[in-house]
Design a protein around this motif. Structure first.
Motif, mmCIF file in Angstrom:
data_model
loop_
_atom_site.group_PDB
_atom_site.id
_atom_site.type_symbol
_atom_site.label_atom_id
_atom_site.label_comp_id
_atom_site.label_asym_id
_atom_site.label_seq_id
_atom_site.Cartn_x
_atom_site.Cartn_y
_atom_site.Cartn_z
ATOM 1 N N HIS A 120 58.080 35.537 82.331
ATOM 2 C CA HIS A 120 57.046 36.506 82.669
ATOM 3 C C HIS A 120 57.316 37.115 84.040
ATOM 4 O O HIS A 120 57.745 36.418 84.968
ATOM 5 N N ALA A 121 57.013 38.388 84.151
ATOM 6 C CA ALA A 121 56.910 39.036 85.454
ATOM 7 C C ALA A 121 55.445 39.388 85.637
ATOM 8 O O ALA A 121 54.927 40.283 84.978
ATOM 9 N N ALA A 122 54.769 38.658 86.487
ATOM 10 C CA ALA A 122 53.354 38.904 86.769
ATOM 11 C C ALA A 122 53.203 38.936 88.280
ATOM 12 O O ALA A 122 53.963 39.628 88.962
ATOM 13 N N ILE A 179 59.632 38.381 78.137
ATOM 14 C CA ILE A 179 60.671 38.234 77.121
ATOM 15 C C ILE A 179 60.577 36.842 76.514
ATOM 16 O O ILE A 179 60.075 35.902 77.149
ATOM 17 N N VAL A 180 61.049 36.724 75.281
ATOM 18 C CA VAL A 180 61.150 35.423 74.623
ATOM 19 C C VAL A 180 62.517 34.852 75.006
ATOM 20 O O VAL A 180 63.541 35.193 74.421
ATOM 21 N N PRO A 250 70.233 34.746 80.938
ATOM 22 C CA PRO A 250 68.947 35.366 81.254
ATOM 23 C C PRO A 250 68.338 36.193 80.134
ATOM 24 O O PRO A 250 67.180 36.587 80.225
ATOM 25 N N GLY A 251 69.087 36.475 79.078
ATOM 26 C CA GLY A 251 68.613 37.401 78.068
ATOM 27 C C GLY A 251 67.646 36.806 77.059
ATOM 28 O O GLY A 251 67.590 35.587 76.847
ATOM 29 N N SER A 252 66.892 37.679 76.404
ATOM 30 C CA SER A 252 65.968 37.302 75.350
ATOM 31 C C SER A 252 66.734 36.852 74.109
ATOM 32 O O SER A 252 67.762 37.435 73.754
ATOM 33 N N VAL A 253 66.218 35.838 73.416
ATOM 34 C CA VAL A 253 66.828 35.424 72.154
ATOM 35 C C VAL A 253 66.380 36.326 71.013
ATOM 36 O O VAL A 253 66.897 36.212 69.898
ATOM 37 N N ARG A 257 67.724 41.540 75.651
ATOM 38 C CA ARG A 257 67.427 42.197 76.930
ATOM 39 C C ARG A 257 66.978 41.176 77.965
ATOM 40 O O ARG A 257 66.347 40.175 77.651
ATOM 41 N N THR A 258 67.290 41.463 79.225
ATOM 42 C CA THR A 258 66.780 40.643 80.316
ATOM 43 C C THR A 258 65.380 41.128 80.675
ATOM 44 O O THR A 258 64.950 42.225 80.273
#
Length: 265
Positions: A120-122, A179-180, A250-253, A257-258
């Protein structure tokens, strides 16, 4: 001490209780084999027989199609379970071991539900570890993300439960994004039944994700609202000492995407 002979006559254990007012106790580790692979029905039968006998421990499938069993408790009951294991032409190799202090007899190697790790970016960037327990996702915020290095202890702050409907969300979220980062199934482990293990503050589990695999433990270090825990990788074949999986992958499964790429739109 290892007894390589089949346990046709039951099993015994070197750790006996010397108090004449208490029943003798025993603990064994058994490998069960047969001409044909032993299926899930036998695991259920072993668990039912253990429960009826008051024996604690676990049973799980072995890689060779057999079963592995740890049993502990009253010596006569452990012997009776060992005799049951050797029925119908099955061969049982018994090793005498120390009691481990189990409070259940569990079937291991069976999925307990799903897990997901979202980044998360919060207000601040962090990872959320979520485990399916009782139809909801028990959740912990892990600021630096999970690690595959057993020497690394990650802070994990317990947060409110989430619904399973949030597991697949990926994209912008207000000024931030999600991202997941990893997902898959998991097994509950340890000597204490779930969810009691979480209530007590020490829970062991096995993840089967795309990035995170093998045994992990959550240990509560500070109770109360937003309780603090430590997330630690257990030492097993999936451990990677010296690695930093959060930085290395770092990428999403889901999309590849990062989080930065999601935030840029």
């Amino acid at each position: 001490m290892t007894d390589a002979a089949p346990a046709r006559g039951g099993a015994s254990d070197g750790r006996r209780c010397h108090d004449p007012g208490m029943a003798a106790t025993a603990a064994i580790r058994a490998r069960v084999t047969a001409e044909q692979p032993l299926g899930g029905a036998l695991r259920e039968d072993v668990a039912e027989r253990a429960a009826a006998l008051g024996v604690l421990g676990w049973v799980r499938a072995a890689d060779d199609g057999g079963l592995q069993v740890h049993a502990e408790g009253d010596a006569a009951s452990v012997d009776a379970l060992a005799a049951f294991l050797s029925e119908d032409g099955r061969t049982v190799d018994v090793e005498r071991v120390r009691r481990e202090g189990h409070e259940q007899f569990a079937i291991r190697g069976v999925p307990a539900g799903v897990f997901v790790v979202q980044q998360h970016a919060a207000t601040a960037r962090h990872f959320d570890l979520r485990l399916e327990v009782g139809g909801v996702m028990r959740s912990w915020a892990v600021p630096k993300g999970p690690s595959l290095d057993p020497a690394v202890k990650r802070l994990a702050v317990e947060v409110e439960d989430h619904s399973m409907g949030h597991n697949d969300f990926e994209g912008r979220l207000g000024e931030g994004g999600v991202i997941v980062w990893d997902r898959g199934g998991y097994e509950q482990g340890g000597r204490v039944p779930w969810p009691e293990a979480l209530d007590r503050g020490h829970a062991v589990f096995v993840l089967h994700g795309e990035k995170l695999r093998g045994g992990f433990a959550l240990q509560r270090t500070r109770p109360g609202e937003k309780a603090q825990w430590l997330l630690v990788k257990r030492r097993d074949d999936d451990a990677r000492p010296g690695s930093d999986i959060a930085a290395e992958a770092p990428g999403s499964v889901v999309s590849g995407r990062t989080l930065d790429e999601v935030l840029r739109g």
